[in-house]
Design an enzyme around this catalytic site. Sequence first.
Site, PDB file in Angstrom:
ATOM      1  N   SER A  98       0.861  -1.192   0.000  1.00 34.09           N
ATOM      2  CA  SER A  98       0.000   0.000   0.000  1.00 34.09           C
ATOM      3  C   SER A  98       0.888   1.229   0.000  1.00 34.09           C
ATOM      4  O   SER A  98       2.063   1.151   0.381  1.00 34.09           O
ATOM      5  CB  SER A  98      -0.852   0.001   1.275  1.00 34.09           C
ATOM      6  OG  SER A  98      -1.525   1.240   1.431  1.00 34.09           O
ATOM      7  N   TYR A 144      -2.199  -0.690  10.473  1.00 34.13           N
ATOM      8  CA  TYR A 144      -2.218  -0.930   9.022  1.00 34.13           C
ATOM      9  C   TYR A 144      -0.893  -0.481   8.392  1.00 34.13           C
ATOM     10  O   TYR A 144      -0.257  -1.222   7.637  1.00 34.13           O
ATOM     11  CB  TYR A 144      -3.395  -0.153   8.411  1.00 34.13           C
ATOM     12  CG  TYR A 144      -3.597  -0.372   6.930  1.00 34.13           C
ATOM     13  CD1 TYR A 144      -4.218  -1.524   6.461  1.00 34.13           C
ATOM     14  CD2 TYR A 144      -3.172   0.576   5.997  1.00 34.13           C
ATOM     15  CE1 TYR A 144      -4.420  -1.731   5.101  1.00 34.13           C
ATOM     16  CE2 TYR A 144      -3.370   0.376   4.637  1.00 34.13           C
ATOM     17  CZ  TYR A 144      -3.992  -0.772   4.198  1.00 34.13           C
ATOM     18  OH  TYR A 144      -4.187  -0.974   2.848  1.00 34.13           O
TER      19      TYR A 144
END
Length: 285
Positions: A143, A156
Amino acid sequence: MTLRGLAGRTAVVTGAAGGLGRATVERLVEEGVKVVAVDLDEAAAKEVASSAGGDVVGVGADVTTETGVDTYMRAALDAFGQVDLHHLNAGIAGSLADLVDVTVEEWEQVMAVNLRGPFLGVRAAFRHYLERGGVGSIVVTASIAGLRGSNDLLAYTTSKHGTVGLVHGAAVYGGPIGVRVNAVAPGIVPTPIFGEAGMADMRRRAGTSPLRRAGRPDEVAATVAFLLSDESSYVTGEVFSVDGGASVQNTNRRGGGAGLWDVSVTDEALLARHRAAAAEQETTR
Ligand code: NAD
């Protein structure tokens, strides 16, 4: 569509019932790949398999456990005899809690899905490649949060930075036997990951990226297919951003795009909390 080295191969795609996973399954089917579509949601995985057409089987499995990974590898071998390509994509976002409010439970859960899952998947892939011989290709979904920090999504962000380390190490390990390991790092692609409410926010934030729009799942899938294929035969250990340029802009400059943010909005809550604590200290002194 004809990316070299894909037709006739077999791929595992995890998180296949989600926005990005489904798009990758569809793209790989277009390329003539046989696919094992894996998701925690078994019914949804089977639905993806039946609607994608082609040679696809849907499997319900939890990528965080060794049993779950054994389940999807066994299903792949039963259906197709071998696995050439792995797209380790399942992931969860966790909460938007302030750093000081992140619970150990949330931390463990996000790490389990986003980091232990890809580790177990990479390990199973290599065990299979070593048993079978021959080459292979692995793409992990990282990501933009694996490359940059923000004041939320702490677990995350940490997990996605971890996937970059996993890809670097696995690429070095796999190079001598011709196994390539890369990551795709999406920016903002509206999918169910942040829930219905998060969609509008994702689109709004994506408007500050150089391309001034959110990405589409098929744009990420195209990059995954390229990295899995022989078209990227000299690429390994790479983290390939698909983010409309978001990760390269200088966010400290007005012209960098993120100057469109009003930082007082994000700072206000933290400063208020900090000030309140100081005032409390003062009164108890
Ligand atoms: P999504 O929520 O649409 O899909 C994720 C899928 O993973 C879901 O179908 C879910 O059931 C599955 N899953 C969750 N836990 C699982 C488990 N333990 N075992 C098996 N499957 C499990 O989200 P998405 O946007 O398609 O995300 C896919 C990947 O892309 C994730 O790793 C995410 O972190 C990453 N990513 C997404 C974006 C974005 O903007 N959408 C940006 C950067 C990275």
